[in-house]
Design a protein around this motif. Structure first.
Motif, PDB file in Angstrom:
ATOM      1  N   GLY A 127      14.758  -7.516  11.915  1.00 25.85           N
ATOM      2  CA  GLY A 127      14.870  -6.912  10.687  1.00 25.85           C
ATOM      3  C   GLY A 127      14.146  -5.619  10.771  1.00 25.85           C
ATOM      4  N   GLN A 128      14.179  -5.094   9.457  1.00 29.51           N
ATOM      5  CA  GLN A 128      13.297  -3.438   9.410  1.00 29.51           C
ATOM      6  C   GLN A 128      12.842  -3.553   8.200  1.00 29.51           C
ATOM      7  N   LEU A 129      11.752  -2.794   8.167  1.00 36.59           N
ATOM      8  CA  LEU A 129      10.868  -2.531   6.852  1.00 36.59           C
ATOM      9  C   LEU A 129      10.611  -1.042   6.890  1.00 36.59           C
ATOM     10  N   TRP A 130      10.690  -0.365   5.835  1.00 36.35           N
ATOM     11  CA  TRP A 130      10.521   1.019   5.752  1.00 36.35           C
ATOM     12  C   TRP A 130      10.345   1.351   4.192  1.00 36.35           C
ATOM     13  N   ALA A 131       9.891   2.665   4.204  1.00 36.66           N
ATOM     14  CA  ALA A 131       9.590   3.360   2.695  1.00 36.66           C
ATOM     15  C   ALA A 131      10.087   4.321   2.329  1.00 36.66           C
ATOM     16  N   SER A 132      10.486   4.924   1.101  1.00 38.34           N
ATOM     17  CA  SER A 132      10.958   5.978   0.761  1.00 38.34           C
ATOM     18  C   SER A 132      10.306   6.403  -0.720  1.00 38.34           C
ATOM     19  N   SER A 133      10.182   7.700  -1.015  1.00 37.97           N
ATOM     20  CA  SER A 133       9.808   8.051  -2.282  1.00 37.97           C
ATOM     21  C   SER A 133      10.761   7.468  -3.293  1.00 37.97           C
ATOM     22  N   GLY A 134       9.952   6.996  -4.315  1.00 37.75           N
ATOM     23  CA  GLY A 134      10.914   6.378  -5.672  1.00 37.75           C
ATOM     24  C   GLY A 134      11.746   7.523  -6.181  1.00 37.75           C
ATOM     25  N   GLY A 160       3.016   6.410  -6.408  1.00 32.55           N
ATOM     26  CA  GLY A 160       3.900   6.736  -5.047  1.00 32.55           C
ATOM     27  C   GLY A 160       3.038   6.949  -3.749  1.00 32.55           C
ATOM     28  N   ILE A 161       3.860   7.601  -2.629  1.00 34.24           N
ATOM     29  CA  ILE A 161       3.164   7.779  -1.567  1.00 34.24           C
ATOM     30  C   ILE A 161       3.352   9.300  -1.241  1.00 34.24           C
ATOM     31  N   ALA A 162       2.133   9.922  -0.828  1.00 32.61           N
ATOM     32  CA  ALA A 162       2.055  11.477  -0.767  1.00 32.61           C
ATOM     33  C   ALA A 162       2.815  11.462   0.873  1.00 32.61           C
ATOM     34  N   ASP A 163       3.508  12.724   0.813  1.00 34.83           N
ATOM     35  CA  ASP A 163       4.419  13.205   1.951  1.00 34.83           C
ATOM     36  C   ASP A 163       3.714  13.262   3.294  1.00 34.83           C
ATOM     37  N   HIS A 164       2.433  13.460   3.193  1.00 35.43           N
ATOM     38  CA  HIS A 164       1.739  13.565   4.426  1.00 35.43           C
ATOM     39  C   HIS A 164       1.189  12.207   4.864  1.00 35.43           C
ATOM     40  N   ASP A 165       1.239  11.062   4.102  1.00 37.10           N
ATOM     41  CA  ASP A 165       0.953   9.763   4.180  1.00 37.10           C
ATOM     42  C   ASP A 165       2.196   8.723   4.724  1.00 37.10           C
ATOM     43  N   MET A 166       3.471   9.330   4.312  1.00 36.23           N
ATOM     44  CA  MET A 166       4.668   8.606   4.334  1.00 36.23           C
ATOM     45  C   MET A 166       4.680   8.005   5.862  1.00 36.23           C
ATOM     46  N   GLU A 167       4.405   8.850   6.759  1.00 38.20           N
ATOM     47  CA  GLU A 167       4.725   8.583   8.113  1.00 38.20           C
ATOM     48  C   GLU A 167       3.605   7.774   8.809  1.00 38.20           C
ATOM     49  N   HIS A 168       2.446   7.566   7.982  1.00 34.82           N
ATOM     50  CA  HIS A 168       1.411   6.937   8.536  1.00 34.82           C
ATOM     51  C   HIS A 168       1.115   5.422   7.801  1.00 34.82           C
ATOM     52  N   PRO A 219      12.719   8.580 -10.187  1.00 33.54           N
ATOM     53  CA  PRO A 219      12.299   9.642  -9.771  1.00 33.54           C
ATOM     54  C   PRO A 219      10.794   9.854  -9.449  1.00 33.54           C
ATOM     55  N   GLU A 220       9.842   8.742  -9.664  1.00 37.26           N
ATOM     56  CA  GLU A 220       8.909   8.560  -9.474  1.00 37.26           C
ATOM     57  C   GLU A 220       8.267   7.478  -8.468  1.00 37.26           C
ATOM     58  N   GLY A 221       7.297   7.196  -8.089  1.00 34.87           N
ATOM     59  CA  GLY A 221       6.832   5.995  -7.251  1.00 34.87           C
ATOM     60  C   GLY A 221       7.067   5.936  -6.216  1.00 34.87           C
ATOM     61  N   ALA A 222       7.398   4.693  -5.586  1.00 33.12           N
ATOM     62  CA  ALA A 222       7.941   4.456  -4.189  1.00 33.12           C
ATOM     63  C   ALA A 222       8.733   3.469  -4.014  1.00 33.12           C
ATOM     64  N   THR A 223       9.539   3.309  -3.115  1.00 32.72           N
ATOM     65  CA  THR A 223      10.490   2.285  -2.801  1.00 32.72           C
ATOM     66  C   THR A 223      10.244   1.621  -1.452  1.00 32.72           C
ATOM     67  N   PHE A 224      10.106   0.227  -1.468  1.00 32.10           N
ATOM     68  CA  PHE A 224      10.115  -0.118   0.031  1.00 32.10           C
ATOM     69  C   PHE A 224      11.575  -1.072   0.337  1.00 32.10           C
ATOM     70  N   HIS A 225      12.019  -0.903   1.483  1.00 28.41           N
ATOM     71  CA  HIS A 225      13.402  -1.558   1.836  1.00 28.41           C
ATOM     72  C   HIS A 225      13.022  -2.513   3.026  1.00 28.41           C
ATOM     73  N   LEU A 226      13.478  -3.763   2.546  1.00 31.23           N
ATOM     74  CA  LEU A 226      13.272  -4.970   3.622  1.00 31.23           C
ATOM     75  C   LEU A 226      14.947  -5.012   4.045  1.00 31.23           C
TER      76      LEU A 226
END
Length: 574
Positions: free
Chosen positions: A499-506, A462-470, A508-515
């Protein structure tokens, strides 16, 4: 290394290997023809020969099974597990066979052996390998016919080993304690009953022929080729054994020698091919490492070019933005000068995009070209590149691709680079958690009626909350060996295609990338100016929410400029 040349299970045999296999098969046939006229010559018991042959065959079977289990772990193949378990069973049956053999360790054999015990253990032992090869060929065909892209789960090697042990114990108990339940095999310690011997050998020949036919009818690998050589030796020893009259005849000893040749051929072929493929893999890995080091060495040149070329317009952006802010924050704001400064910011931003595009073109291998294609097809093609890597890491892949997905018009190579980067990040994230079941899900859908959305979800670190914006900031990375350029470049590619590319928390765990990319025909007219105008509209929205005193006129004027530019961009060109 070629993608289809990664293992014994899927590597096609070379012409040299085929010639060697035919030569060994011909030699086996020649031995059979030479020995058959003299096979019933009585030789007598040779002290120590049976234990020595038994030990050699046991070692060959267990080494072969170990290599096959290793291949099964990588490919998660039921066929390889069954084949390896067959060799384990054959090796385990050799132990009670030698212990109960008259004269090997005691005059009448150990384990309470009776007159027919050794013969029936040998019968089941000789059936184990042809049946295992037949099941291997059948399961391999079934695996190849299954649909790609479905979830694949690890094979249960422990169950195969335990099953082999259980069968070996059952056969031993049946041939010893259940001796009277089986038909008679020998009249005394040396002489066999011909009818029983012929019937048993016909059964063995039938299974051997069926297994060979199954292997010949499918696309052969290196492993299949040497299994055919093993079956040739198995068939020769069955033909020889069918005509025997005595246990201690010349033909009986040649029969055991052919069994050893059969085991050795498969074992030596597996060891040789494994070493050859390992050497090729090592060379390929070294070449990739050198290529990566060369790319990292060129990073200085890229950074210097970006710093030199982009520094000037970015300085202009900073100065004009400060000037505009200064004009707007004075006691009596000068709106006209502020608007001029903001327009200068836009001009400098446009020059920055042009410079970045020229730098990318300088370092690109070849110019890209937009084509129309379906993202679902590109997802399937890209996941196939990671199939073996995911299998080796025991990653379960689930695809949920929407039917009737509209096509997009984009640079196929660049979009695939984005997907490769996202999948590679997901695989590395899952590898960091070896004690967890690994799953990777990819889905596609239509968003807002005009966009195509791809989501890549994993249950990794996953991606830590403080890393998500960076995470999309250049040179920001959470990996020890990362450069921090992959995700920023992926976002740049997505935005250049509208288009757009962004990320969110998975969940229930991990990470999800949206393209998200516009469908074909929906992205025309989208360029860097459109991106800048979108950002400017966002700034105006924030201004309205804060309602600063004395800036109402400036906000109105800026909105008017945005509307005019939007209208001119959408106006049909003459």
């Amino acid at each position: 290394m070629a993608q289809d040349q990664l293992g014994l299970f899927d590597t096609a045999p070379s012409r040299t290997e085929i010639r060697i296999a035919f030569a060994i098969g011909g030699l086996i046939g020649l031995i059979l023809l030479v020995v058959m006229p003299f096979q019933n010559i009585h030789v007598g018991a040779i002290p120590g020969l049976i234990p020595a042959l038994d030990a050699g065959m046991l070692v060959c079977d267990l080494i072969t099974a170990a290599i096959l289990y290793a291949q099964a772990t990588v490919y998660r193949s039921r066929a390889l597990v069954v084949l390896a378990s067959g060799y384990v069973l054959a090796g385990l049956l050799l132990i009670p066979w030698a212990l109960t053999f008259p004269g090997a360790f005691s005059p009448n054999g150990l384990l309470g052996a009776k007159i027919n015990t050794t013969g029936w253990i040998a019968a089941f032992w000789r059936l184990s390998v042809p049946i295992a090869i037949f099941l291997y060929a059948w399961l391999k065909r079934a695996d190849e016919a299954s649909r790609p892209g479905l979830e694949r789960f690890p094979t249960n090697i422990l169950a195969g080993v335990l099953t082999s042990i259980a069968l070996a114990i059952f056969v031993t108990l049946l041939a010893t304690l259940g001796h009277d339940l089986l038909p008679p095999f020998f009249t005394d310690k040396s002489h066999v009953i011909r009818s029983t011997l012929v019937t048993l050998n016909l059964v063995v020949i039938g299974w051997t022929t069926a297994a060979a036919v199954m292997l010949v009818r499918q696309e052969k690998s290196v492993l299949d080729l040497w299994l055919l050589v093993s079956l040739a030796a198995w068939l020769a020893q069955s033909l020889l054994n069918m005509l025997l009259h005595s246990r201690f005849s010349l033909g009986a000893y040649v029969f055991l020698g052919l069994v050893l040749v059969s085991n050795l051929s498969v074992m030596l072929a597996l060891i040789t091919e494994s070493n050859r493929l390992y050497a090729r893999l090592a060379v390929s890995t070294a070449a990739r490492r050198r290529e990566r080091e060369a790319r990292l060495m060129s990073m200085d040149a890229v950074t210097a070019a970006i710093s030199h070329e982009v520094g000037q317009p970015l300085t202009a952006v900073s100065l004009n933005a400060a000037a505009g802010l200064n004009w707007l924050t004075q006691p009596r704001p000068d709106v006209k000068k502020a608007i001029a400064a903001l327009r200068a910011v836009g001009d400098a931003g446009s020059r920055t995009f042009d410079i970045i595009r020229s730098i990318r073109a300088t370092f690109a291998k070849e110019p890209g070209r937009a084509t129309e294609f379906c993202l679902n097809d590109l997802v399937l093609e890209t996941t196939s590149l990671f199939e073996r890597e995911m299998a080796a890491s025991k990653i379960s892949l689930k695809l949920s691709l929407a039917d009737g997905l509209p096509p997009i018009k984009a640079d196929r190579v660049q979009i695939q680079r984005v997907l490769v980067n996202l999948l590679n990040n997901a695989v590395e994230s899952l590898r960091a958690l070896p004690d967890r079941s690994h799953s990777l899900a990819i889905s596609s859908a239509v968003a807002n009626g005009r966009d195509v959305l791809i989501e890549v979800n994993d249950n990794g670190t996953g991606i830590a909350d403080h890393d998500m914006e960076h995470i999309f900031d250049p040179f920001f990375t959470t990996k020890a060996t990362g450069t921090g350029l992959g995700l920023p470049l992926c976002r740049t590619i997505a935005e250049e295609h509208g288009g757009q590319l962004w990320a969110s928390s998975g969940n229930p765990e991990g990470a999800t990338f949206h393209l998200k990319l516009p469908r074909s025909g929906a992205s025309e007219g989208m360029d860097e100016a459109d991106v800048l105008l979108t950002s400017l509209e966002g700034s105006l929205k924030l201004f309205r929410q804060s309602k600063p005193d004395g800036l109402t006129e400036a906000i109105t004027e800026l909105q008017h400029i945005v509307d005019e530019v939007r209208h001119s961009m959408r106006r049909p060109k003459s």
